[in-house]
Design a protein around this motif. Structure first.
Motif, PDB file in Angstrom:
ATOM      1  N   LEU A 126      -1.563  13.194   7.924  1.00  0.00           N
ATOM      2  CA  LEU A 126      -2.675  14.150   8.032  1.00  0.00           C
ATOM      3  C   LEU A 126      -2.888  14.456   9.516  1.00  0.00           C
ATOM      4  O   LEU A 126      -2.533  13.648  10.376  1.00  0.00           O
ATOM      5  N   ALA A 137      -6.833  -0.821  10.267  1.00  0.00           N
ATOM      6  CA  ALA A 137      -7.031  -1.859   9.253  1.00  0.00           C
ATOM      7  C   ALA A 137      -7.548  -1.285   7.944  1.00  0.00           C
ATOM      8  O   ALA A 137      -8.633  -0.707   7.914  1.00  0.00           O
ATOM      9  N   PRO A 186      -6.898  10.664   0.692  1.00  0.00           N
ATOM     10  CA  PRO A 186      -5.815  10.277  -0.204  1.00  0.00           C
ATOM     11  C   PRO A 186      -6.109   9.021  -1.013  1.00  0.00           C
ATOM     12  O   PRO A 186      -5.671   8.909  -2.146  1.00  0.00           O
ATOM     13  N   GLY A 187      -6.882   8.109  -0.438  1.00  0.00           N
ATOM     14  CA  GLY A 187      -7.194   6.867  -1.143  1.00  0.00           C
ATOM     15  C   GLY A 187      -7.925   7.092  -2.454  1.00  0.00           C
ATOM     16  O   GLY A 187      -7.942   6.231  -3.325  1.00  0.00           O
ATOM     17  N   LEU A 214     -16.728  11.576   1.893  1.00  0.00           N
ATOM     18  CA  LEU A 214     -15.499  11.433   1.100  1.00  0.00           C
ATOM     19  C   LEU A 214     -15.504  10.142   0.298  1.00  0.00           C
ATOM     20  O   LEU A 214     -14.803  10.020  -0.696  1.00  0.00           O
ATOM     21  N   ARG A 215     -16.243   9.159   0.799  1.00  0.00           N
ATOM     22  CA  ARG A 215     -16.363   7.892   0.067  1.00  0.00           C
ATOM     23  C   ARG A 215     -17.774   7.368   0.315  1.00  0.00           C
ATOM     24  O   ARG A 215     -18.180   7.206   1.473  1.00  0.00           O
ATOM     25  N   SER A 229      -8.490  -2.608   3.873  1.00  0.00           N
ATOM     26  CA  SER A 229      -9.040  -3.853   3.339  1.00  0.00           C
ATOM     27  C   SER A 229      -7.912  -4.878   3.162  1.00  0.00           C
ATOM     28  O   SER A 229      -6.779  -4.514   2.851  1.00  0.00           O
ATOM     29  N   SER A 233      -5.786  14.596  10.709  1.00  0.00           N
ATOM     30  CA  SER A 233      -7.088  13.990  11.009  1.00  0.00           C
ATOM     31  C   SER A 233      -6.937  12.479  11.092  1.00  0.00           C
ATOM     32  O   SER A 233      -5.973  11.910  10.578  1.00  0.00           O
ATOM     33  N   VAL A 234      -7.898  11.842  11.770  1.00  0.00           N
ATOM     34  CA  VAL A 234      -7.892  10.378  11.868  1.00  0.00           C
ATOM     35  C   VAL A 234      -9.276   9.841  11.517  1.00  0.00           C
ATOM     36  O   VAL A 234     -10.296  10.441  11.865  1.00  0.00           O
ATOM     37  N   PRO A 257      -3.991   6.723   4.074  1.00  0.00           N
ATOM     38  CA  PRO A 257      -4.158   6.484   5.511  1.00  0.00           C
ATOM     39  C   PRO A 257      -5.034   5.270   5.843  1.00  0.00           C
ATOM     40  O   PRO A 257      -5.768   4.780   4.992  1.00  0.00           O
ATOM     41  N   LEU A 258      -4.929   4.822   7.088  1.00  0.00           N
ATOM     42  CA  LEU A 258      -5.668   3.639   7.549  1.00  0.00           C
ATOM     43  C   LEU A 258      -6.848   4.053   8.417  1.00  0.00           C
ATOM     44  O   LEU A 258      -6.802   5.089   9.074  1.00  0.00           O
ATOM     45  N   ARG A 279       0.835  -1.211   0.000  1.00  0.00           N
ATOM     46  CA  ARG A 279       0.000   0.000   0.000  1.00  0.00           C
ATOM     47  C   ARG A 279       0.866   1.256   0.000  1.00  0.00           C
ATOM     48  O   ARG A 279       1.820   1.348   0.773  1.00  0.00           O
TER      49      ARG A 279
END
Ligand code: AMP
Ligand code: MG
Length: 347
Positions: free
Chosen positions: A114, A140, A229-230, A193-194, A142, A116-117, A63-64, A58
């Motif tokens: 970032l 985690a 970012p993803g 965002l998603r 995917s 943010s979390v 970010p996770l 990755r």
């Protein structure tokens, strides 16, 4: 690495405890959630989380999500807005991730630098027991090799990560089959965002005003720095080139039938992502129905498995029927467009 595989359900406490020990010791555990399978490590340990990026291949700027089993997330965030609390109260545990201002407890590696979390409380009971027994939040993404379709069965994770992680636990097919909705609520402004199973409409029903990040609806501009970012990476992609055909369904079927013929004359096999309503209308090709158009929830749950099946058959091209981009259809089409690298024909 020798990977232990345990078939478990929510009552398999001894095995889930063993998996939790692996997390505590800084190892990697693949576990089921209601969205997709996750590849987990101790979210408070930078060293443990680094292994996630290595195992998946990755990119480090992606970010996770931090998974928790408790509503008290004050240790990991600096500020929780009223609207964020409202989302937690209404939809947690469940398939929605909330992006908040991070505290210093969360390593920068987890959030890709970032401030943010992203935090989520899953509803899957095995996932929650794992987090509880580990006694730490679990970062985690995917549990697939980066770029491939997300894993919705334990077999998908075995295909991708056997030998690369310490342990794989699970068994059940994921209930939703698409990654969580990601919603940014840094102050009171709510931005998706998603897209995921918790839709814009559902968020509006609890009285929120909701924006949709523009990159969800169209191909992200290469020069634009995405908030999430993803968003910029090729994602969910099957091996074969994929095209989505939108517009009137009769026309889409005719067009795809024409392509099946054209490719056949060149000795190539077309895979068709069809639906129960249309699957018998195709002449040749390798046809998979993702489900009935009347049950979008099942289509979402089958989508990634269908993309992986085309890989197994080794089709040369994939043509997919499109779906309306509202409600859950927005999340389904978002994943499909990325899988197709935004290759869409509208008839
Ligand atoms: P995955 O775990 O592969 O489903 O990806 C998690 C996704 O969550 C990332 O690709 C981002 O899009 C999103 N995400 C995680 N953390 C943040 C954050 N701090 N800000 C915005 N989006 C985030
Ligand atoms: Mg992913």
């Amino acid at each position: 690495m020798n990977t232990k595989v345990y078939y478990v359900d929510e009552h398999s406490d001894e095995k889930i405890k063993e998996a939790a020990e692996v997390i505590k010791k800084g190892g990697l555990v693949v576990f089921p959630t209601e969205t997709v399978y996750g590849l987990g490590a101790n979210a408070l340990s930078e060293e443990a989380c680094r292994k996630i990026f290595e195992a998946k291949g990755r990119p480090q700027d992606n970010p996770l999500i931090v998974h928790v089993a408790d509503f008290d997330i004050s240790e990991y965030t600096e500020y929780i807005s009223e609207n964020a609390k409202k989302i937690m109260e209404n939809f947690w545990p469940g398939p929605i991730t909330i992006v908040l201002k991070k505290s210093t407890k969360i390593p920068m590696l987890v959030t890709a630098n970032l401030d943010s979390v992203a935090i989520r409380m899953p509803s899957n009971k095995v996932a929650r027991k794992l987090i509880e027994y580990a006694g730490v939040p679990i970062a985690a993404p995917s549990a697939n090799i980066s770029g491939r379709p997300s894993p919705t069965t334990i077999e998908h994770t075995i295909d991708d990560l056997m030998g690369k992680v310490d342990m794989i636990i699970g068994g059940d097919k994921c209930e939703f089959g698409l990654e969580s909705t990601v919603v940014e609520v840094l102050d009171e402004k709510v931005t998706i965002l998603r897209p995921g199973a918790i839709t814009k409409d559902m968020l509006e029903e609890i009285g929120l005003k909701v924006d949709i990040d523009p990159t969800i609806l169209k191909k992200p501009d290469e020069n634009l720095k995405p908030k999430s970012p993803g968003m910029k990476y090729r994602h969910y992609a099957p091996k074969a080139e994929m095209t989505i055909v939108t517009g009137r369904i009769e026309r889409a079927v005719d067009y795809i039938n024409m392509k099946i013929d054209e490719m056949k004359s060149k000795g190539k096999l077309v895979g068709v992502l069809a639906t129960d309503e249309t699957k018998d209308l195709y002449k040749g090709g390798y046809i998979i129905s993702v489900g009935s158009r009347k049950k979008l929830g099942l289509i979402a749950a089958n989508l990634f498995d269908t993309l992986r099946e085309f890989d197994k058959i080794d089709v040369d091209y994939i043509y997919a029927e499109g779906f309306e981009e509202d409600g859950l259809g927005l999340a389904i089409m978002n994943r499909m467009k990325k899988a197709a690298s935004y290759n869409v024909i509208n008839l």
